[in-house]
Design a protein around this motif. Structure first.
Motif, PDB file in Angstrom:
ATOM      1  N   SER A 192     -44.248 -29.165  41.861  1.00  0.00           N
ATOM      2  CA  SER A 192     -44.594 -28.134  42.851  1.00  0.00           C
ATOM      3  C   SER A 192     -44.236 -26.787  42.229  1.00  0.00           C
ATOM      4  CB  SER A 192     -43.835 -28.356  44.154  1.00  0.00           C
ATOM      5  OG  SER A 192     -42.456 -28.361  43.892  1.00  0.00           O
ATOM      6  N   PHE A 193     -44.709 -25.699  42.847  1.00  0.00           N
ATOM      7  CA  PHE A 193     -44.618 -24.396  42.189  1.00  0.00           C
ATOM      8  C   PHE A 193     -43.945 -23.357  43.078  1.00  0.00           C
ATOM      9  CE2 PHE A 193     -48.061 -26.897  40.605  1.00  0.00           C
ATOM     10  CZ  PHE A 193     -47.874 -26.829  39.228  1.00  0.00           C
ATOM     11  N   LEU A 194     -43.159 -22.503  42.452  1.00  0.00           N
ATOM     12  CA  LEU A 194     -42.468 -21.451  43.190  1.00  0.00           C
ATOM     13  C   LEU A 194     -43.263 -20.149  43.193  1.00  0.00           C
ATOM     14  CD1 LEU A 194     -38.876 -21.907  41.684  1.00  0.00           C
ATOM     15  CD2 LEU A 194     -39.647 -22.604  43.962  1.00  0.00           C
ATOM     16  N   SER A 195     -43.963 -19.878  42.103  1.00  0.00           N
ATOM     17  CA  SER A 195     -44.630 -18.576  41.946  1.00  0.00           C
ATOM     18  C   SER A 195     -46.142 -18.723  42.045  1.00  0.00           C
ATOM     19  CB  SER A 195     -44.278 -17.987  40.575  1.00  0.00           C
ATOM     20  OG  SER A 195     -45.040 -18.643  39.565  1.00  0.00           O
ATOM     21  N   GLN A 196     -46.820 -17.570  42.026  1.00  0.00           N
ATOM     22  CA  GLN A 196     -48.298 -17.605  41.988  1.00  0.00           C
ATOM     23  C   GLN A 196     -48.809 -17.445  40.559  1.00  0.00           C
ATOM     24  OE1 GLN A 196     -47.386 -14.600  44.526  1.00  0.00           O
ATOM     25  NE2 GLN A 196     -46.620 -16.441  45.523  1.00  0.00           N
ATOM     26  N   THR A 197     -47.930 -17.464  39.589  1.00  0.00           N
ATOM     27  CA  THR A 197     -48.345 -17.102  38.228  1.00  0.00           C
ATOM     28  C   THR A 197     -48.995 -18.260  37.480  1.00  0.00           C
ATOM     29  OG1 THR A 197     -46.248 -17.789  37.250  1.00  0.00           O
ATOM     30  CG2 THR A 197     -46.378 -15.527  38.064  1.00  0.00           C
ATOM     31  N   ASP A 198     -49.810 -17.885  36.496  1.00  0.00           N
ATOM     32  CA  ASP A 198     -50.347 -18.900  35.579  1.00  0.00           C
ATOM     33  C   ASP A 198     -49.259 -19.333  34.588  1.00  0.00           C
ATOM     34  OD1 ASP A 198     -50.409 -16.305  34.578  1.00  0.00           O
ATOM     35  OD2 ASP A 198     -52.153 -16.632  33.308  1.00  0.00           O
ATOM     36  N   THR A 199     -48.245 -18.459  34.414  1.00  0.00           N
ATOM     37  CA  THR A 199     -47.197 -18.729  33.420  1.00  0.00           C
ATOM     38  C   THR A 199     -46.306 -19.903  33.818  1.00  0.00           C
ATOM     39  OG1 THR A 199     -47.220 -16.400  32.885  1.00  0.00           O
ATOM     40  CG2 THR A 199     -45.283 -17.636  32.179  1.00  0.00           C
ATOM     41  N   GLY A 251     -50.701 -12.697  28.400  1.00  0.00           N
ATOM     42  CA  GLY A 251     -52.035 -13.290  28.286  1.00  0.00           C
ATOM     43  C   GLY A 251     -52.458 -13.867  29.620  1.00  0.00           C
ATOM     44  N   VAL A 252     -53.539 -14.614  29.597  1.00  0.00           N
ATOM     45  CA  VAL A 252     -54.040 -15.216  30.832  1.00  0.00           C
ATOM     46  C   VAL A 252     -54.450 -16.654  30.537  1.00  0.00           C
ATOM     47  CG1 VAL A 252     -55.902 -15.144  32.541  1.00  0.00           C
ATOM     48  CG2 VAL A 252     -54.867 -13.020  31.775  1.00  0.00           C
ATOM     49  N   ILE A 253     -53.950 -17.592  31.344  1.00  0.00           N
ATOM     50  CA  ILE A 253     -54.340 -18.995  31.182  1.00  0.00           C
ATOM     51  C   ILE A 253     -55.536 -19.244  32.105  1.00  0.00           C
ATOM     52  CG2 ILE A 253     -53.570 -21.399  31.389  1.00  0.00           C
ATOM     53  CD1 ILE A 253     -52.242 -19.661  29.103  1.00  0.00           C
ATOM     54  N   GLU A 254     -56.691 -19.434  31.477  1.00  0.00           N
ATOM     55  CA  GLU A 254     -57.919 -19.513  32.275  1.00  0.00           C
ATOM     56  C   GLU A 254     -58.009 -20.807  33.080  1.00  0.00           C
ATOM     57  OE1 GLU A 254     -60.634 -18.781  29.112  1.00  0.00           O
ATOM     58  OE2 GLU A 254     -60.045 -16.656  29.085  1.00  0.00           O
ATOM     59  N   ASN A 255     -57.481 -21.902  32.558  1.00  0.00           N
ATOM     60  CA  ASN A 255     -57.605 -23.183  33.271  1.00  0.00           C
ATOM     61  C   ASN A 255     -56.330 -23.517  34.050  1.00  0.00           C
ATOM     62  OD1 ASN A 255     -56.094 -23.631  30.971  1.00  0.00           O
ATOM     63  ND2 ASN A 255     -56.838 -25.713  30.644  1.00  0.00           N
ATOM     64  N   PHE A 256     -55.614 -22.482  34.499  1.00  0.00           N
ATOM     65  CA  PHE A 256     -54.315 -22.782  35.130  1.00  0.00           C
ATOM     66  C   PHE A 256     -54.483 -23.539  36.449  1.00  0.00           C
ATOM     67  CE2 PHE A 256     -53.055 -20.048  38.754  1.00  0.00           C
ATOM     68  CZ  PHE A 256     -54.149 -19.208  38.823  1.00  0.00           C
ATOM     69  N   ARG A 257     -55.617 -23.326  37.138  1.00  0.00           N
ATOM     70  CA  ARG A 257     -55.801 -24.050  38.411  1.00  0.00           C
ATOM     71  C   ARG A 257     -55.968 -25.545  38.144  1.00  0.00           C
ATOM     72  NH1 ARG A 257     -58.368 -19.323  39.447  1.00  0.00           N
ATOM     73  NH2 ARG A 257     -57.308 -18.072  41.016  1.00  0.00           N
ATOM     74  N   ALA A 258     -56.793 -25.861  37.141  1.00  0.00           N
ATOM     75  CA  ALA A 258     -57.001 -27.289  36.807  1.00  0.00           C
ATOM     76  C   ALA A 258     -55.682 -27.909  36.358  1.00  0.00           C
ATOM     77  CB  ALA A 258     -58.047 -27.403  35.705  1.00  0.00           C
ATOM     78  N   LEU A 259     -54.907 -27.169  35.559  1.00  0.00           N
ATOM     79  CA  LEU A 259     -53.616 -27.702  35.089  1.00  0.00           C
ATOM     80  C   LEU A 259     -52.658 -27.907  36.257  1.00  0.00           C
ATOM     81  CD1 LEU A 259     -53.162 -25.520  31.863  1.00  0.00           C
ATOM     82  CD2 LEU A 259     -53.633 -27.977  31.941  1.00  0.00           C
ATOM     83  N   LYS A 260     -52.720 -26.972  37.207  1.00  0.00           N
ATOM     84  CA  LYS A 260     -51.852 -27.063  38.382  1.00  0.00           C
ATOM     85  C   LYS A 260     -52.167 -28.344  39.167  1.00  0.00           C
ATOM     86  CE  LYS A 260     -49.908 -23.274  40.994  1.00  0.00           C
ATOM     87  NZ  LYS A 260     -50.052 -21.959  41.557  1.00  0.00           N
ATOM     88  N   THR A 261     -53.462 -28.607  39.318  1.00  0.00           N
ATOM     89  CA  THR A 261     -53.873 -29.806  40.052  1.00  0.00           C
ATOM     90  C   THR A 261     -53.335 -31.048  39.361  1.00  0.00           C
ATOM     91  OG1 THR A 261     -55.858 -28.609  40.623  1.00  0.00           O
ATOM     92  CG2 THR A 261     -55.921 -30.975  41.022  1.00  0.00           C
TER      93      THR A 261
END
Ligand code: AGP
Length: 593
Positions: A118-125, A100-110
């Motif tokens: 911090s994050f290792l991958s570029q994924t929304d998962t 699937g695709v998490i549409e608000n992943f950027r906001a969640l990341k922030t």
């Protein structure tokens, strides 16, 4: 897109997970991974590339208690090891696979970054894993509470199988992407569809949107929106027959050659020869009759099939239109007072079409889903649903489902006009397809001549133009030759500039009124150096034509040109040594926008 396999209990998990991922590879993928729990410890393996590449990395792991596996079709970040699933949370408490695709992943990341993640991958998962971990820790390591709170945070679609380090259950959550639970003897399973589980599961639970819960070796605990839900168990879903090559070298070839059988199965399901009656829901026919416009929506091959539906509705005297779903979803304009929508989809899971259906349902408009997959999202959400009974289609390139979609629409036309003629016409079509099958080697010979081509063109007029569109799509998707379809009359308005010495141009001739002008179009490109091949119906043929199909009813003649195009694409791909059933970059079921 993306395949999920998982299980808990007594099972040869290496075999089940790797074998299951192989069975799901028709969905399309570019990296793979798995995780298993043994003696309470999570072990993780991932790789870009194939399931075979993954298998070569993974040791035997007898005695594992839980396992999850994934094939990833990259949407966020390249197909690398770090982006492959399972993804895990920063504290390594959560491991999960996701479709699937998490549409608000950027906001969640922030938000997560502000909490020190911090994050290792570029994924929304990876973001889902961290959100889960955050809620897990703030809820005293209550996994079900963590999932419920995560669901509230997530916008988009997901089917996830989740391991919490140190927990003895296998967790899951589902919204917008398919996920199925399988009940085994001493184990419980889950997967994107039933293929990985058909030899192991006695019954299945089709998860609904909002469902989440956990599996133990003994059973399933299910919740939706915080409330316990009683699972609905159903029997075995498909026959092994469909997932067996039955001696064929490729599923695409097998599926083309099943077309006559698929047509007769379709007739058996929708027409009772004893009473001479069609078996469609009378209220569906009533709704279609009362509509002032029939609007077809679909993508890819299903869209090209819908062009025939449009034509059939015009025979019936009904105003009709056909739109590409991904376009209509952003311009959903209908000037009709009483539109009726027909949504065509092999998979029943195509995201662009689901978006259209939401708009239609929100407006309270009636819609019919014509699908090949029972209980798929589109069919569940539709006012009416008709199965095309093509059987599981494994090859990414749609073939038998296209013929079945058109067959179903011809039967609908018969039911709307109270005429049993389409039944006989489809029977004859089946026989004429058998005749093409019997002479497939002639098409193979033509295919050998065009394997080196950079471009190819299919030209038709009227229904042959619809057929040309599908022939061009087949050729480009599996042989990687740039192929286009043109309406014959348009050739002189631009495309003729593309003709070079030896450019293959296929002229399709099925209609008496347009046969001559089409031949003229082909002469025009031939005199500019094109290598031309005419595929004609017997009564319109000339001695020099490359391939001649039997005559069937005029409104069905052009489908035989598509069967020709399916074989042509197959043999070109075969000659080029390409992965016929799984062409690059493509997925069988396009579940992201
Ligand atoms: C067909 O060969 C293609 N793989 C593709 O165009 C497909 O028809 C399209 O993605 C629509 O899929 P659906 O029928 O499952 O909705």
């Amino acid at each position: 897109m993306c395949g999920i396999v998982g299980g808990i209990g007594k099972c040869d998990f290496r075999d089940y997970v790797l074998g299951g991922l192989k069975k799901l590879d028709y969905r399309g993928y570019d990296s793979a991974g798995l995780a298993y729990v043994k003696e309470g410890k999570v072990n993780l393996y991932k790789t870009p590339g194939t399931v075979e590449a993954l298998a070569s990395k993974v040791p035997a792991f007898e005695g594992a208690e839980i396992a999850i596996g994934h094939t990833r079709w990259a949407t966020h970040g390249d197909p690398s090891e770090v982006n492959a699933h399972p993804q895990f949370s920063q504290g390594r408490l959560v491991y999960l696979v996701h479709n699937g695709v998490i549409e608000n992943f950027r906001a969640l990341k922030t938000r997560l970054k502000a909490r020190g993640y911090s994050f290792l991958s570029q994924t929304d998962t990876e973001v889902i894993a961290d959100v889960l971990e955050f809620h897990y820790l703030t809820n005293g390591k209550d996994a079900l509470k963590a999932i419920r709170e995560t669901e509230i945070d997530l916008e988009g679609s997901y089917a996830c199988a989740i391991i919490f380090e140190g927990d003895e259950h296998l967790y899951f959550m589902k919204k917008g992407s398919p996920l199925l639970i399988g009940v085994g003897d001493k184990a419980m399973y889950l997967a994107s569809d039933c293929l990985p589980m058909i030899k192991l599961a006695k019954s299945y639970v089709d998860l609904s949107d909002g469902d989440y819960g956990c599996l133990s070796p003994e059973g399933l605990t299910l919740y939706n929106e915080g409330r316990a839900v009683e699972p609905v168990y159903s029997e075995r879903k498909i026959d092994d027959y469909d997932y067996d090559l039955r001696g064929y070298p490729h599923f695409m070839l097998k599926e083309i050659e099943e077309e006559p059988m698929v047509l007769s199965r379709l007739i058996d399901n929708y027409f009772d020869p004893e009473s001479g009656e069609y078996l469609f829901d009378p209220s569906l026919l009533k709704a279609m009759k009362e509509a002032d416009e029939i609007i077809f929506l679909a993508c890819g091959t299903s869209h090209y099939a819908s062009l025939y539906g449009l034509e059939f509705m015009e025979f019936y005297g009904k105003k009709a239109s056909s739109y590409i779903a991904s376009e209509w979803a952003y311009h959903p304009i209908s000037l009709s007072k009483k539109p009726f929508y027909v949504l065509l989809s092999q998979s029943g899971e195509t995201a662009d079409l689901i978006a259209c259906q939401k708009i239609i349902n929100d407006e309270g408009r009636p819609n019919l889903a014509i699908v090949n997959v029972k209980d798929s999202t589109l069919s569940r959400r539709a006012t009416y649903s008709c199965l095309i009974y093509a059987g599981l289609e494994v090859a990414v390139a749609a073939t038998k489902s296209y013929i079945a979609q058109i067959g179903l629409m011809a039967l609908l036309l018969g039911a709307l006009t109270n005429s049993s003629s389409p039944v006989r016409h489809l029977e004859k079509l089946g026989e004429a397809i058998e005749d093409v099958i019997a002479r497939k080697e002639d098409i193979h010979e033509t295919a050998k001549k065009i394997t080196g081509a950079r471009d190819a063109f299919f030209v038709g007029r009227g229904s042959d133009y619809s057929a040309a569109l599908e022939c061009a799509l087949k050729l480009k998707e599996i042989s990687y030759i740039h192929a286009e379809a043109y309406a014959g009359g348009e050739i002189k308005h631009g495309p003729i500039a593309l003709i070079e010495k030896g450019t293959p141009v296929f002229g399709l001739i099925s209609e008496v009124d347009t046969a001559l002008p089409l031949r003229n179009n082909i002469e025009e490109v031939k005199s500019r150096g094109a290598a031309t091949y005419i595929v004609s119906s017997l009564s319109l043929s000339s001695g020099k034509d490359a391939f001649v199909t039997k005559d069937v009813k005029p409104y069905l003649n052009s489908f035989l040109k598509v069967v020709y195009g399916q074989y042509l694409a197959y043999y070109v791909s075969l000659e080029k040594g390409l992965p016929i059933d799984k062409p690059r970059n493509l997925a069988k079921s396009v579940t992201v926008e």
